[in-house]
Write an enzyme that holds these catalytic residues in place. Structure first.
Site, PDB file in Angstrom:
ATOM      1  N   GLU A  14     -55.512   4.067  67.626  1.00  0.00           N
ATOM      2  CA  GLU A  14     -54.385   3.140  67.683  1.00  0.00           C
ATOM      3  C   GLU A  14     -53.073   3.895  67.811  1.00  0.00           C
ATOM      4  O   GLU A  14     -52.822   4.854  67.074  1.00  0.00           O
ATOM      5  CB  GLU A  14     -54.347   2.257  66.438  1.00  0.00           C
ATOM      6  CG  GLU A  14     -53.201   1.256  66.438  1.00  0.00           C
ATOM      7  CD  GLU A  14     -53.292   0.199  65.353  1.00  0.00           C
ATOM      8  OE1 GLU A  14     -52.347  -0.614  65.253  1.00  0.00           O
ATOM      9  OE2 GLU A  14     -54.289   0.181  64.610  1.00  0.00           O
TER      10      GLU A  14
ATOM     11  N   ASP B 296     -59.045  -6.567  59.152  1.00  0.00           N
ATOM     12  CA  ASP B 296     -58.198  -6.882  58.005  1.00  0.00           C
ATOM     13  C   ASP B 296     -56.797  -7.279  58.465  1.00  0.00           C
ATOM     14  O   ASP B 296     -55.954  -7.667  57.657  1.00  0.00           O
ATOM     15  CB  ASP B 296     -58.166  -5.742  56.994  1.00  0.00           C
ATOM     16  CG  ASP B 296     -57.669  -4.422  57.565  1.00  0.00           C
ATOM     17  OD1 ASP B 296     -57.301  -4.373  58.759  1.00  0.00           O
ATOM     18  OD2 ASP B 296     -57.659  -3.423  56.816  1.00  0.00           O
TER      19      ASP B 296
END
Length: 263
Positions: free
Chosen positions: A179, A43
């Site tokens: 992340e 996304d």
């Protein structure tokens, strides 16, 4: 063709997994030919392709369209597609309906964001035949709750992130993606969970690495994140740059010390 079993064997053998974002067929074919193991239809296209300020406005329709495009170009690589914001958080049933659309569009796995609280959804999906990549640490769909793009899991918050990873692993996640996580913590997670781990800004000890295509080619405007390397520099073609990225991840020379966050 790369499968979930392939990724498990790579983890067991100590062979690094190479993931890169892809949004359309031509780049998907190029990356596939260059040896990228996993194509992530992220996304992140909201920012990299659509020019938005975050990933939040990206729709399920957008994700299905770009997944179809990537699937037409890829022959060997696994395709992982993001569940977009608002398409899965309401209920497990909502998540399954959205994931089924992405799988029908050509995905081999879906990625969702969230910690312990999303593990039940991970289990619900995988029990119904949908492999899940669980994204923990800095989760961009929660950027406004975090107050910006900040390293996660430092200090007293390390155990919570480890618990997130363990919960998804126990729920049957096929992959855990971390992340912006301190390198030592990411290493501990990788050693703890049975499934492969993929890192972006999470040190060199994850089972694999991922970057956004636009970042690794040096074409994304604005400030470059610490964990990014411009692989286009010194190369004569995009394919050469992608091959350089693949080679450095496989050789365990990327990420280097300058790309890593400390505790």
């Amino acid at each position: 063709m790369i499968t979930v079993n392939t990724l498990q064997k790579m983890k067991a053998a100590g062979e690094k997994i190479v993931m890169l974002t892809a949004y359309e067929s031509s780049f998907a074919a190029l990356m596939d030919d260059a040896g990228v193991d996993v194509l992530l239809v992220g996304d992140s296209l909201g920012m990299a392709v659509q020019g938005r300020q975050s990933t939040l406005p990206v729709s399920l329709r957008d994700m299905c369209y770009h997944t179809e495009c990537v699937a037409r170009g890829a022959k060997n690589a696994m395709i992982v597609s993001d569940l977009p914001f608002g398409a899965y958080q309401q209920s497990k049933e909502q998540a399954f309906a959205a994931a089924a659309e992405l799988m029908a569009a050509g995905a081999h796995m879906v990625k969702l964001e969230g910690g312990v609280w999303m593990a039940e959804t991970t289990e619900f999906l995988q029990m119904r035949g949908i492999p899940v990549c669980a994204h923990i640490g800095l989760t961009p769909q929660s950027v406004f709750a975090f107050g910006g793009y900040k390293v996660q899991g430092r200090g007293g918050k390390a155990q919570a992130l480890l618990n997130d990873a363990k919960a998804h692993d126990e729920a049957g996640a096929a992959v855990v993606l971390m992340e912006c996580v301190p390198a030592e913590l990411a290493k501990k997670v990788t050693e703890t969970v049975s499934c492969p781990t993929i890192g972006i800004g999470a040190g060199a000890d994850c089972d694999g690495q991922v970057l956004v295509m636009h970042d690794m080619l040096g074409i994304f405007p604005g400030k470059t994140a610490k964990f990014v390397k411009n692989f286009m520099r010194g190369q004569s073609s995009i394919q050469a740059a992608v091959r350089a990225y693949v080679a450095e991840v496989k050789a365990k020379t990327f990420p280097a010390a300058e790309h890593i966050f400390a505790d």
